[in-house]
Motif scaffolding. Structure first.
Motif, PDB file in Angstrom:
ATOM      1  N   GLU A  75       4.973 -21.547  14.598  1.00  0.00           N
ATOM      2  CA  GLU A  75       4.369 -20.148  14.655  1.00  0.00           C
ATOM      3  C   GLU A  75       5.114 -18.994  13.664  1.00  0.00           C
ATOM      4  OE1 GLU A  75       4.102 -16.083  17.494  1.00  0.00           O
ATOM      5  OE2 GLU A  75       4.567 -18.156  18.487  1.00  0.00           O
ATOM      6  N   ARG A  76       4.443 -18.317  12.831  1.00  0.00           N
ATOM      7  CA  ARG A  76       5.154 -17.243  11.850  1.00  0.00           C
ATOM      8  C   ARG A  76       5.515 -16.214  12.595  1.00  0.00           C
ATOM      9  NH1 ARG A  76       4.743 -13.037   9.546  1.00  0.00           N
ATOM     10  NH2 ARG A  76       2.897 -12.340   8.765  1.00  0.00           N
ATOM     11  N   ILE A  77       6.842 -15.834  12.727  1.00  0.00           N
ATOM     12  CA  ILE A  77       7.445 -14.712  13.585  1.00  0.00           C
ATOM     13  C   ILE A  77       7.482 -13.533  12.717  1.00  0.00           C
ATOM     14  CG2 ILE A  77       9.396 -13.877  14.733  1.00  0.00           C
ATOM     15  CD1 ILE A  77      10.236 -16.656  15.334  1.00  0.00           C
ATOM     16  N   ALA A  78       7.875 -13.472  11.379  1.00  0.00           N
ATOM     17  CA  ALA A  78       7.922 -12.388  10.547  1.00  0.00           C
ATOM     18  C   ALA A  78       8.132 -12.652   9.121  1.00  0.00           C
ATOM     19  CB  ALA A  78       9.186 -11.648  11.058  1.00  0.00           C
ATOM     20  N   SER A  79       7.971 -11.793   8.383  1.00  0.00           N
ATOM     21  CA  SER A  79       8.378 -11.834   6.952  1.00  0.00           C
ATOM     22  C   SER A  79       9.460 -11.059   6.437  1.00  0.00           C
ATOM     23  CB  SER A  79       7.131 -11.555   6.080  1.00  0.00           C
ATOM     24  OG  SER A  79       6.022 -12.645   6.238  1.00  0.00           O
ATOM     25  N   VAL A  80      10.432 -11.442   5.771  1.00  0.00           N
ATOM     26  CA  VAL A  80      11.590 -10.931   5.216  1.00  0.00           C
ATOM     27  C   VAL A  80      11.013  -9.845   3.866  1.00  0.00           C
ATOM     28  CG1 VAL A  80      13.754 -11.099   3.879  1.00  0.00           C
ATOM     29  CG2 VAL A  80      12.996 -12.358   5.838  1.00  0.00           C
ATOM     30  N   GLU A  81      11.530  -8.647   3.736  1.00  0.00           N
ATOM     31  CA  GLU A  81      11.389  -7.949   2.762  1.00  0.00           C
ATOM     32  C   GLU A  81      11.897  -8.270   1.577  1.00  0.00           C
ATOM     33  OE1 GLU A  81       9.748  -4.562   3.025  1.00  0.00           O
ATOM     34  OE2 GLU A  81       9.471  -5.187   5.178  1.00  0.00           O
ATOM     35  N   PRO A  82      10.974  -7.933   0.449  1.00  0.00           N
ATOM     36  CA  PRO A  82      11.572  -8.403  -0.908  1.00  0.00           C
ATOM     37  C   PRO A  82      12.849  -8.273  -1.370  1.00  0.00           C
ATOM     38  CG  PRO A  82       9.290  -7.414  -0.910  1.00  0.00           C
ATOM     39  CD  PRO A  82       9.629  -7.094   0.411  1.00  0.00           C
ATOM     40  N   GLU A  83      13.438  -6.906  -0.847  1.00  0.00           N
ATOM     41  CA  GLU A  83      14.957  -6.682  -1.355  1.00  0.00           C
ATOM     42  C   GLU A  83      15.810  -7.689  -0.633  1.00  0.00           C
ATOM     43  OE1 GLU A  83      12.835  -4.424   0.345  1.00  0.00           O
ATOM     44  OE2 GLU A  83      12.032  -3.363  -1.602  1.00  0.00           O
ATOM     45  N   THR A  84      15.311  -8.232   0.520  1.00  0.00           N
ATOM     46  CA  THR A  84      16.120  -8.882   1.379  1.00  0.00           C
ATOM     47  C   THR A  84      16.198 -10.480   0.786  1.00  0.00           C
ATOM     48  OG1 THR A  84      16.055  -7.741   3.394  1.00  0.00           O
ATOM     49  CG2 THR A  84      16.739 -10.057   3.752  1.00  0.00           C
ATOM     50  N   ILE A  85      14.819 -10.853   0.430  1.00  0.00           N
ATOM     51  CA  ILE A  85      14.637 -12.190  -0.129  1.00  0.00           C
ATOM     52  C   ILE A  85      15.559 -12.379  -1.364  1.00  0.00           C
ATOM     53  CG2 ILE A  85      12.409 -11.835  -1.247  1.00  0.00           C
ATOM     54  CD1 ILE A  85      13.719 -15.083   0.880  1.00  0.00           C
ATOM     55  N   GLU A  86      15.534 -11.211  -2.228  1.00  0.00           N
ATOM     56  CA  GLU A  86      16.256 -11.160  -3.361  1.00  0.00           C
ATOM     57  C   GLU A  86      17.713 -11.263  -3.257  1.00  0.00           C
ATOM     58  OE1 GLU A  86      16.082  -8.192  -6.575  1.00  0.00           O
ATOM     59  OE2 GLU A  86      13.846  -7.833  -5.740  1.00  0.00           O
ATOM     60  N   ARG A  87      18.463 -10.903  -2.150  1.00  0.00           N
ATOM     61  CA  ARG A  87      19.610 -10.959  -1.779  1.00  0.00           C
ATOM     62  C   ARG A  87      19.915 -12.420  -1.330  1.00  0.00           C
ATOM     63  NH1 ARG A  87      18.873  -5.979   0.471  1.00  0.00           N
ATOM     64  NH2 ARG A  87      19.230  -6.448   2.408  1.00  0.00           N
ATOM     65  N   VAL A  88      18.996 -13.006  -0.616  1.00  0.00           N
ATOM     66  CA  VAL A  88      19.187 -14.318  -0.221  1.00  0.00           C
ATOM     67  C   VAL A  88      19.116 -15.349  -1.624  1.00  0.00           C
ATOM     68  CG1 VAL A  88      17.807 -16.295   1.144  1.00  0.00           C
ATOM     69  CG2 VAL A  88      18.110 -14.116   2.115  1.00  0.00           C
ATOM     70  N   GLU A  89      18.250 -15.318  -2.412  1.00  0.00           N
ATOM     71  CA  GLU A  89      18.106 -15.944  -3.733  1.00  0.00           C
ATOM     72  C   GLU A  89      19.436 -15.735  -4.562  1.00  0.00           C
ATOM     73  OE1 GLU A  89      14.460 -14.183  -5.369  1.00  0.00           O
ATOM     74  OE2 GLU A  89      13.008 -15.536  -4.134  1.00  0.00           O
ATOM     75  N   GLU A  90      19.894 -14.663  -4.618  1.00  0.00           N
ATOM     76  CA  GLU A  90      21.066 -14.501  -5.143  1.00  0.00           C
ATOM     77  C   GLU A  90      22.511 -15.226  -4.544  1.00  0.00           C
ATOM     78  OE1 GLU A  90      22.235 -10.368  -5.376  1.00  0.00           O
ATOM     79  OE2 GLU A  90      20.289  -9.790  -6.618  1.00  0.00           O
ATOM     80  N   ALA A  91      22.493 -15.538  -3.329  1.00  0.00           N
ATOM     81  CA  ALA A  91      23.364 -16.041  -2.576  1.00  0.00           C
ATOM     82  C   ALA A  91      23.202 -17.439  -2.669  1.00  0.00           C
ATOM     83  CB  ALA A  91      23.436 -15.652  -1.246  1.00  0.00           C
ATOM     84  N   LEU A  92      21.888 -18.072  -2.812  1.00  0.00           N
ATOM     85  CA  LEU A  92      21.542 -19.571  -3.006  1.00  0.00           C
ATOM     86  C   LEU A  92      21.791 -19.759  -4.396  1.00  0.00           C
ATOM     87  CD1 LEU A  92      17.948 -19.642  -1.463  1.00  0.00           C
ATOM     88  CD2 LEU A  92      19.830 -21.084  -0.824  1.00  0.00           C
ATOM     89  N   ARG A  93      21.752 -18.981  -5.268  1.00  0.00           N
ATOM     90  CA  ARG A  93      22.070 -19.399  -6.605  1.00  0.00           C
ATOM     91  C   ARG A  93      23.701 -19.660  -6.732  1.00  0.00           C
ATOM     92  NH1 ARG A  93      17.686 -16.001  -7.872  1.00  0.00           N
ATOM     93  NH2 ARG A  93      18.885 -14.041  -8.122  1.00  0.00           N
ATOM     94  N   ALA A  94      24.372 -18.360  -6.202  1.00  0.00           N
ATOM     95  CA  ALA A  94      25.911 -18.464  -6.251  1.00  0.00           C
ATOM     96  C   ALA A  94      26.273 -19.949  -5.314  1.00  0.00           C
ATOM     97  CB  ALA A  94      26.407 -17.367  -5.619  1.00  0.00           C
ATOM     98  N   SER A  95      25.596 -20.059  -4.260  1.00  0.00           N
ATOM     99  CA  SER A  95      25.915 -21.318  -3.526  1.00  0.00           C
ATOM    100  C   SER A  95      25.875 -22.756  -4.254  1.00  0.00           C
ATOM    101  CB  SER A  95      25.453 -21.434  -2.184  1.00  0.00           C
ATOM    102  OG  SER A  95      24.015 -21.702  -2.188  1.00  0.00           O
ATOM    103  N   LEU A  96      24.831 -22.781  -5.101  1.00  0.00           N
ATOM    104  CA  LEU A  96      24.824 -23.960  -5.917  1.00  0.00           C
ATOM    105  C   LEU A  96      25.018 -24.009  -7.111  1.00  0.00           C
ATOM    106  CD1 LEU A  96      20.989 -24.361  -4.387  1.00  0.00           C
ATOM    107  CD2 LEU A  96      22.834 -25.609  -3.921  1.00  0.00           C
ATOM    108  N   ASP A  97      25.791 -22.747  -7.708  1.00  0.00           N
ATOM    109  CA  ASP A  97      26.288 -22.552  -8.846  1.00  0.00           C
ATOM    110  C   ASP A  97      25.267 -22.464 -10.023  1.00  0.00           C
ATOM    111  OD1 ASP A  97      28.183 -21.808 -10.832  1.00  0.00           O
ATOM    112  OD2 ASP A  97      28.874 -23.999 -11.169  1.00  0.00           O
ATOM    113  N   LEU A  98      23.908 -21.854  -9.669  1.00  0.00           N
ATOM    114  CA  LEU A  98      22.868 -21.845 -10.680  1.00  0.00           C
ATOM    115  C   LEU A  98      22.982 -20.554 -11.495  1.00  0.00           C
ATOM    116  CD1 LEU A  98      20.184 -23.345  -8.376  1.00  0.00           C
ATOM    117  CD2 LEU A  98      21.361 -24.527 -10.024  1.00  0.00           C
TER     118      LEU A  98
END
Length: 98
Positions: A75-98
């Protein structure tokens, strides 16, 4: 399923389940691939620089991605706001050195 959605996740019929944030590229989520990437939703921040707050929902540590099996995404519980997913994407890029 959309990138940034929060879902229940676990093997059907199993006693244990967890809550995850879908993190794969939308093209991967739209494909028929049986596996894609996600992040466990944590109750508290762990102090890691790569941990991102998901307002009103908890935290995700982007250095701890997990391979999720499509058939076990519930079940889908919620969706993250675009600003939050941007922060997640930035952190993912940093964690993978992309």
């Amino acid at each position: 399923m959309r990138r940034g959605d929060i879902h229940l996740y676990g093997q059907p019929g199993a006693a244990l389940s967890k809550i995850v944030l879908l993190a794969s590229n939308q093209a991967v989520l739209d494909s028929e691939r049986p596996w894609f990437m996600g992040l466990d939703l944590l109750d508290e921040g762990d102090g890691d620089l790569l941990t991102v707050e998901i307002p009103g929902r908890g935290w995700v540590n982007t250095a701890a991605t997990h391979r999720l099996y499509r058939q076990w995404v519930g079940e889908r519980i919620a969706s993250v706001e675009p600003e939050t997913i941007e922060r997640v994407e930035e952190a993912l890029r940093a964690s993978l050195d992309l």
